[in-house]
Design a protein around this motif. Structure first.
Motif, PDB file in Angstrom:
ATOM      1  N   ARG B 106       0.829  -1.208   0.000  1.00  0.00           N
ATOM      2  CA  ARG B 106       0.000   0.000   0.000  1.00  0.00           C
ATOM      3  C   ARG B 106       0.866   1.262   0.000  1.00  0.00           C
ATOM      4  O   ARG B 106       0.642   2.186  -0.792  1.00  0.00           O
ATOM      5  CB  ARG B 106      -0.910   0.004   1.233  1.00  0.00           C
ATOM      6  N   ALA B 109       2.677   2.069  -3.223  1.00  0.00           N
ATOM      7  CA  ALA B 109       1.773   2.568  -4.265  1.00  0.00           C
ATOM      8  C   ALA B 109       1.307   3.989  -3.950  1.00  0.00           C
ATOM      9  O   ALA B 109       1.244   4.844  -4.843  1.00  0.00           O
ATOM     10  CB  ALA B 109       0.573   1.628  -4.410  1.00  0.00           C
ATOM     11  N   TYR B 114      -0.475   6.927  -6.404  1.00  0.00           N
ATOM     12  CA  TYR B 114      -1.805   6.368  -6.626  1.00  0.00           C
ATOM     13  C   TYR B 114      -2.720   6.731  -5.459  1.00  0.00           C
ATOM     14  O   TYR B 114      -2.296   6.721  -4.304  1.00  0.00           O
ATOM     15  CB  TYR B 114      -1.734   4.846  -6.766  1.00  0.00           C
ATOM     16  N   VAL B 119      -5.413   1.970  -4.750  1.00  0.00           N
ATOM     17  CA  VAL B 119      -4.521   1.057  -4.050  1.00  0.00           C
ATOM     18  C   VAL B 119      -5.338  -0.015  -3.323  1.00  0.00           C
ATOM     19  O   VAL B 119      -4.986  -1.198  -3.324  1.00  0.00           O
ATOM     20  CB  VAL B 119      -3.636   1.844  -3.062  1.00  0.00           C
TER      21      VAL B 119
END
Lengths: 328, 328
Positions: B106, B109, B114, B119
């Motif tokens: 997580r 990303a 993002y 995510v």
């Protein structure tokens, strides 16, 4: 006695295990500063990984897996297994759970703005290291390898770790590039550690991917050239093979034969603009001692295969003795 | 049937376990969108941790530790042990190895740019969730708790997790503040999920720290007010105690009694500007049904203690049945 060591990973770490116990009957406990290679550092999964610094830290801190040759003892790989379950890439880099804790602490501190040298000192404090460990630079320097892309045949540069770990150094290396080294500065204290040392030692580390990145940081090669301390190297090659690792694949790329004599010639004698005053080689290479000495180097041969810490200690004692002789 | 659920952590997750199997003889398989609370998210050791989203994801993905009530099944805590060996703070937050892999994926990303909703969808894909899971917002909203500092007596705000996990909600809470909520936007699809649903369900989640942060995101409360779908809540309080967690300590701070009737009054009837059309309470509170109904809510009582997924399924079926009745 102030000893400064330019260090790669596990080969250097094993030498250092011998060095820190090399008091014997003739020496006081040496005070050791280790300048570690950070060229093989890589950021994976958001974690800043410093394999060579950690190899030294874990080995001297008593937390290394000495059988596997990298990472932590009593290691597990649960996080990595889960990363793979998520399909996270790359999937070729080994990363243990205990090791990840080191990287989390390091990455958080780096991202908060602390320089790698301070962060390394903070990590080392937990391990109560008997040495001072510093990275060669606080700047980002990454060793990349130029290969022929297996699919297209065109030259391509990949991170050293991808070449080393993923491809097991099996793709022919055209060139090694120390990206960022041209604008890097030595970490605080590195130049002083070299210029004020009683001896500088190049342990049996890979000349191309462990020591060359350190020497590529502007100022370090010059400090070695001008220090009053003798500079003593220990050959990473015995016979025609690396003591460990895949140095042969690296040496081929820079056109250096895989022999103690060829690596000595590559480094050169300080008397003629090179790096070394002396070169310790293995007994197996004793018949090359004369040829190496002819290049202006003091040469000694002894057992340099670190089958146990006692052997490393003997090598360290010989290096310290030699430093004394070369200084007086 | 389109069902949208505003969800906290484990209480919501257990309800959802029942909901996704609540086809029974009378319903088609509901299509479920879960809008998850992110107010208790926290960044620790450089990792972005989303406890409520993960509770839902792990539970519905079959990876939750149902006995411990948080985190992953077959979990180990090697990284955390090592973080403590480094003296890393805080030392009061439980973080398992498998869980850390989720946070690494997580965080990497998110740091790459993002949004959390994308995510979360990516993480959920690995778990093949039978629902659509989205955070309430892609913006940073953090629930903080105003307490009297135990040392100075002065008011101080601490992160919800510090209050909940470290202090076990034992410091009297003066106020809950959803930091960042005033400028947050609902994540993509959240408003549509509410306005186009056939029924919106508030599962038995903590009204103050699970559902209030969701409702504090501008636009969400308004969407609830205007959706044509009935809004049905399930009481998190049975008798005078929370079904799980420490909702009593939270309700005290906002001046709401610990009872199904008081929470219903707190939410209010949509007919009079509140949130709910109907309120499901436990059989134990059946004698309060009349008083709650007098506030303009449809009330039903049944077993709401999710001792097993079958109970949650029965509650879900009743909610869906009720939605049908309220719609026709």
């Amino acid at each position: 006695m102030q000893v400064t060591v330019l260090a790669g990973g596990i080969g250097a770490a094993r030498f250092l295990q011998g060095l820190i116990t090399a008091t014997g009957s003739t020496h006081e406990q040496p005070t050791v500063t280790v300048v570690g290679n950070t060229g093989d550092d890589i950021r994976l999964f958001g974690l800043q990984i410093c394999p060579d610094l950690d190899s030294v830290m874990y080995t001297l801190g008593g937390g290394a897996d000495t059988e596997r040759g990298w990472g932590r003892a009593n290691e597990s790989f649960t996080v990595l297994e889960e990363l793979r379950n998520y399909g996270a890439k790359p999937d070729w880099f080994g990363l243990g759970d205990r090791d990840i804790a080191t990287h989390l602490v390091r990455t958080q501190a780096l991202d908060a703005g602390y320089p790698l040298s301070s962060v390394t000192a903070g990590l080392a404090a937990r391990w109560e290291l008997p040495i001072t460990l510093t990275p060669m630079t606080d700047d980002r320097v990454e060793t990349h390898v130029v290969i022929d892309d297996p699919d297209t045949g065109a030259p391509a540069a990949i991170h050293f770790q991808e070449w080393w770990v993923r491809h097991r150094a099996a793709l022919a290396a055209r060139e090694f590039v120390y990206v960022g080294s041209d604008t890097a500065s030595p970490a605080p204290g590195v130049i002083e550690a070299i210029t004020t040392a009683d001896v500088v030692i190049l342990p049996p580390s890979n000349p191309v991917v462990s020591l060359a990145p350190i020497l590529a940081v502007p100022g370090i090669r010059d400090a070695l050239a001008h220090t009053v301390a003798p500079v003593i190297g220990i050959s990473p090659i015995v016979g025609s093979r690396p003591v460990r690792g895949m140095a042969d694949a690296c040496l081929a790329a820079i056109g250096v034969d895989v022999s103690a004599a060829a690596v000595a010639a590559h480094y050169g004698s300080r008397a003629t603009g090179g790096l070394l005053d002396a070169w310790l080689i293995d007994d197996e290479d004793a018949n090359n001692a004369g040829a190496i000495a002819a290049r202006g180097l003091r040469v000694e041969h002894l057992d340099t295969i670190f089958a146990n810490p006692g052997v490393a200690q003997e090598v360290a004692i010989r290096a310290l003795d030699l430093a004394g002789e070369l200084t007086t």
